[in-house]
Design a protein around this motif. Structure first.
Motif, PDB file in Angstrom:
ATOM      1  N   GLY A 120       0.780  -1.232   0.000  1.00 47.59           N
ATOM      2  CA  GLY A 120       0.000   0.000   0.000  1.00 47.59           C
ATOM      3  C   GLY A 120       0.808   1.275   0.000  1.00 47.59           C
ATOM      4  N   LYS A 121       2.092   1.213  -0.371  1.00 47.83           N
ATOM      5  CA  LYS A 121       2.942   2.417  -0.375  1.00 47.83           C
ATOM      6  C   LYS A 121       2.365   3.520  -1.251  1.00 47.83           C
ATOM      7  N   THR A 122       1.953   3.152  -2.473  1.00 49.48           N
ATOM      8  CA  THR A 122       1.493   4.173  -3.413  1.00 49.48           C
ATOM      9  C   THR A 122       0.200   4.814  -2.935  1.00 49.48           C
ATOM     10  N   THR A 123      -0.730   4.007  -2.437  1.00 49.13           N
ATOM     11  CA  THR A 123      -1.982   4.548  -1.911  1.00 49.13           C
ATOM     12  C   THR A 123      -1.715   5.524  -0.768  1.00 49.13           C
ATOM     13  N   VAL A 124      -0.868   5.128   0.175  1.00 48.00           N
ATOM     14  CA  VAL A 124      -0.547   5.991   1.314  1.00 48.00           C
ATOM     15  C   VAL A 124       0.160   7.256   0.842  1.00 48.00           C
ATOM     16  N   THR A 125       1.131   7.105  -0.050  1.00 50.51           N
ATOM     17  CA  THR A 125       1.890   8.268  -0.518  1.00 50.51           C
ATOM     18  C   THR A 125       0.989   9.269  -1.222  1.00 50.51           C
ATOM     19  N   LEU A 126       0.131   8.796  -2.118  1.00 51.02           N
ATOM     20  CA  LEU A 126      -0.763   9.708  -2.841  1.00 51.02           C
ATOM     21  C   LEU A 126      -1.734  10.396  -1.890  1.00 51.02           C
ATOM     22  N   GLY A 127      -2.299   9.635  -0.956  1.00 46.80           N
ATOM     23  CA  GLY A 127      -3.198  10.249   0.012  1.00 46.80           C
ATOM     24  C   GLY A 127      -2.508  11.290   0.861  1.00 46.80           C
ATOM     25  N   LEU A 128      -1.292  10.986   1.295  1.00 47.54           N
ATOM     26  CA  LEU A 128      -0.512  11.907   2.117  1.00 47.54           C
ATOM     27  C   LEU A 128      -0.178  13.180   1.342  1.00 47.54           C
ATOM     28  N   LEU A 129       0.271  13.022   0.101  1.00 49.03           N
ATOM     29  CA  LEU A 129       0.608  14.187  -0.724  1.00 49.03           C
ATOM     30  C   LEU A 129      -0.608  15.081  -0.930  1.00 49.03           C
ATOM     31  N   ALA A 130      -1.723  14.456  -1.302  1.00 49.32           N
ATOM     32  CA  ALA A 130      -2.925  15.247  -1.595  1.00 49.32           C
ATOM     33  C   ALA A 130      -3.465  15.931  -0.342  1.00 49.32           C
ATOM     34  N   ALA A 131      -3.459  15.226   0.784  1.00 46.78           N
ATOM     35  CA  ALA A 131      -3.981  15.804   2.015  1.00 46.78           C
ATOM     36  C   ALA A 131      -3.104  16.944   2.526  1.00 46.78           C
ATOM     37  N   LEU A 132      -1.790  16.771   2.479  1.00 47.98           N
ATOM     38  CA  LEU A 132      -0.894  17.838   2.929  1.00 47.98           C
ATOM     39  C   LEU A 132      -0.927  19.028   1.975  1.00 47.98           C
ATOM     40  N   GLY A 133      -1.142  18.750   0.702  1.00 51.20           N
ATOM     41  CA  GLY A 133      -1.284  19.841  -0.256  1.00 51.20           C
ATOM     42  C   GLY A 133      -2.480  20.724   0.059  1.00 51.20           C
ATOM     43  N   ARG A 134      -3.545  20.131   0.559  1.00 50.94           N
ATOM     44  CA  ARG A 134      -4.717  20.917   0.957  1.00 50.94           C
ATOM     45  C   ARG A 134      -4.383  21.901   2.073  1.00 50.94           C
ATOM     46  N   ARG A 135      -3.365  21.580   2.853  1.00 51.41           N
ATOM     47  CA  ARG A 135      -2.977  22.445   3.973  1.00 51.41           C
ATOM     48  C   ARG A 135      -2.077  23.596   3.530  1.00 51.41           C
ATOM     49  N   GLY A 136      -1.781  23.652   2.256  1.00 52.13           N
ATOM     50  CA  GLY A 136      -0.949  24.732   1.750  1.00 52.13           C
ATOM     51  C   GLY A 136       0.534  24.481   1.858  1.00 52.13           C
ATOM     52  N   ILE A 137       0.922  23.249   2.209  1.00 52.15           N
ATOM     53  CA  ILE A 137       2.349  22.902   2.276  1.00 52.15           C
ATOM     54  C   ILE A 137       2.901  22.762   0.862  1.00 52.15           C
ATOM     55  N   THR A 138       4.042  23.365   0.600  1.00 49.90           N
ATOM     56  CA  THR A 138       4.691  23.228  -0.713  1.00 49.90           C
ATOM     57  C   THR A 138       5.412  21.888  -0.749  1.00 49.90           C
ATOM     58  N   LEU A 139       4.938  21.013  -1.622  1.00 51.36           N
ATOM     59  CA  LEU A 139       5.396  19.625  -1.643  1.00 51.36           C
ATOM     60  C   LEU A 139       6.095  19.285  -2.939  1.00 51.36           C
ATOM     61  N   ARG A 140       7.036  18.377  -2.838  1.00 49.81           N
ATOM     62  CA  ARG A 140       7.561  17.666  -4.003  1.00 49.81           C
ATOM     63  C   ARG A 140       7.600  16.187  -3.653  1.00 49.81           C
ATOM     64  N   ALA A 141       7.512  15.363  -4.685  1.00 54.84           N
ATOM     65  CA  ALA A 141       7.560  13.917  -4.492  1.00 54.84           C
ATOM     66  C   ALA A 141       8.709  13.335  -5.295  1.00 54.84           C
ATOM     67  N   ALA A 142       9.213  12.208  -4.819  1.00 55.47           N
ATOM     68  CA  ALA A 142      10.242  11.448  -5.530  1.00 55.47           C
ATOM     69  C   ALA A 142       9.893   9.976  -5.424  1.00 55.47           C
ATOM     70  N   LYS A 143      10.399   9.195  -6.346  1.00 56.47           N
ATOM     71  CA  LYS A 143      10.205   7.754  -6.340  1.00 56.47           C
ATOM     72  C   LYS A 143      11.564   7.090  -6.289  1.00 56.47           C
ATOM     73  N   ALA A 144      11.786   6.271  -5.242  1.00 54.42           N
ATOM     74  CA  ALA A 144      13.025   5.495  -5.188  1.00 54.42           C
ATOM     75  C   ALA A 144      12.942   4.380  -6.220  1.00 54.42           C
ATOM     76  N   GLY A 145      14.057   4.143  -6.910  1.00 53.58           N
ATOM     77  CA  GLY A 145      14.077   3.083  -7.899  1.00 53.58           C
ATOM     78  C   GLY A 145      13.717   3.573  -9.294  1.00 53.58           C
ATOM     79  N   PRO A 146      13.640   2.646 -10.263  1.00 54.43           N
ATOM     80  CA  PRO A 146      13.497   3.015 -11.665  1.00 54.43           C
ATOM     81  C   PRO A 146      12.062   3.062 -12.181  1.00 54.43           C
ATOM     82  N   ASP A 147      11.058   2.988 -11.312  1.00 55.61           N
ATOM     83  CA  ASP A 147       9.660   2.977 -11.749  1.00 55.61           C
ATOM     84  C   ASP A 147       9.310   4.267 -12.484  1.00 55.61           C
TER      85      ASP A 147
END
Length: 439
Positions: free
Chosen positions: A15-42
């Motif tokens: 469930g890494k991707t589900t958790v990561t996407l939910g976390l990114l979207a929810a924190l973005g609602r709070r006005g936090i400036t976010l960036r994401a990265a993916k470990a590995g070659p995916d």
């Protein structure tokens, strides 16, 4: 200074991707400036991260990328950013054996940049035993710190309490508990998640994941776990691969969607222009370009359309008479004589190289690759060492008679039979080039 976290798990599918996407979207609602990265070659998950954050997502891969490139990518991603969230790959410690801090694992990225780890545990069919898993992961590597735990697929409130109480003596907080809910899953196909651009309802799905995170994760506690990212300043960073031309025609549509953002950014930073075109829309590479790049994707799902795209095929043949054309994975398949679809029907491709591939005769090809170039090409000069990744189900049913492009080995330095192809200005390989590691 930017703070960071790495979201990882005990295994793939937790469930890494589900958790990561939910976390990114929810924190973005709070006005936090976010960036994401993916470990590995995916190359599929990052497109979803980009939608959730509204900013490009980078890959960080310690096996294929030299340390200066890794640090340059992190420096770019953390510029004017409050929080960087890195989604891990496979299980936290899964990587190439015997390579220490450059094994391609999520743990190697966490250790290099001192990122606290948020461990996602699929607790299906277990309760207190989850505490033993947390203890093991927390003590496995002295430079990797498990800072918090998220329980996924929790069956009931009693189930959650049993696990939380068992973990409590470890002094590692449980910062979320997500109930079983199949509606949260993103649809998949043979190479993983269906691409972000193919979801007509992706905004709705991201909104639902944000709602899930707000309800079931302790967002304040998770943000508090983040730590300042330790990265070295990188001066005069060279691109991962030198641009193949000054103006690069890049195939870009549902059949040619797998191109690493760090390659495009590196080419831009080196002064190259990228001119996108769509083979599926029967467009040819522009005549004012001096190189053409066909990335991977899903040509096997669009073989009939590509076979009937006369303007694209004729234009690519004309382009290749005087200028370099390179195809990787799906692009390599389209450069061949023919492609068999899932039903065994053969479709004529461009014929610029002599091989034939089949998606009907499927076999998984997956893993890191190291290529020594046997001649000058779009991915480097003769003798250069390129590292990359291979992930496809298509098979080479006729190798053709072209000159080999590479001497290919896997991550354990074992020789690989596939050697790509070269004919005139045209080159191609099944593996995706990620970075040059020596010249």
């Amino acid at each position: 200074m930017t703070a960071g976290l790495l979201v990882s798990a005990a295994r793939s599918g937790a469930g890494k991707t589900t958790v990561t996407l939910g976390l990114l979207a929810a924190l973005g609602r709070r006005g936090i400036t976010l960036r994401a990265a993916k470990a590995g070659p995916d190359y599929i998950d990052p497109a979803f991260h980009a939608v959730a954050t509204g900013a490009p997502c980078i890959n960080l891969d310690s096996w294929t990328m030299p340390p200066p490139l890794l640090h340059a990518l992190v420096a770019g991603a953390t510029d004017a950013t409050d929080l960087l969230i890195v989604e891990g790959v496979m299980g936290l410690f899964d990587g190439v054996p015997g390579v220490a801090d450059r094994d391609g694992s999520s743990a190697s990225i966490a250790a290099r940049f001192k990122l606290p780890v948020l461990l996602v545990l699929d607790v299906t069919a277990q309760s207190q035993s989850a505490a033993a898993m947390v203890r093991g992961f927390a003590s496995h590597h002295p430079d990797v710190r498990v800072a918090g735990v998220i329980l996924n697929r929790v069956g009931s409130d009693r189930h959650r309490r049993l696990i939380t109480d068992a973990i409590a003596p470890l002094d590692i907080p449980v910062v979320g508990a997500i109930p079983r809910d199949a509606a949260l899953a993103l649809p998949e196909r043979h190479l993983g998640l269906i691409q972000a651009g193919e979801h007509g309802d992706l905004d709705r799905r991201i909104t639902a994941l944000a709602d899930m995170a707000e309800k079931h994760l302790d967002l304040d506690a998770i943000v508090a776990l983040a730590a300042s990212i330790d990265h070295q300043p990188t001066l005069n960073a060279v691109p991962a691969l030198l641009p193949p031309g000054q103006r690069i025609a890049l195939a870009a549509d549902a059949a040619f969607a797998f191109v690493y953002p760090h390659l495009i950014d590196g080419w831009h930073n080196a002064g190259a222009e990228i001119m996108r075109f769509s083979p599926l829309a029967d467009e040819a590479p522009s005549d004012d370009c001096d190189a053409c790049w066909l990335p991977g994707g899903y040509p096997e799902l669009h073989a009939a359309t590509l076979a009937s795209a006369q303007t694209f095929r004729a234009g690519l043949v004309r382009f290749a008479q005087t200028r370099p054309v390179h195809g990787e994975c799906g692009g390599y398949m389209v450069l061949g004589e023919g492609l068999e679809d899932a039903d065994g029907n053969r479709h004529a491709m461009t014929g610029l190289l002599g091989h034939t591939t089949s998606f009907h005769k499927r076999r998984l090809h997956l893993g890191y690759r190291e290529a020594r170039l046997l001649s000058d090409s779009s991915i480097g000069t003769r003798g250069s060492l390129i590292r990359g990744h291979e992930f496809h189900y298509a098979s080479l049913i006729d190798p053709g008679g072209d000159e080999p492009l590479v001497d290919l080995r896997n991550a354990q330095s074992e020789p690989m039979a596939e050697r790509g192809g070269r004919r005139g200005h045209v080159t191609g390989t099944f593996f995706h080039a990620i970075a040059q590691v020596s010249s």
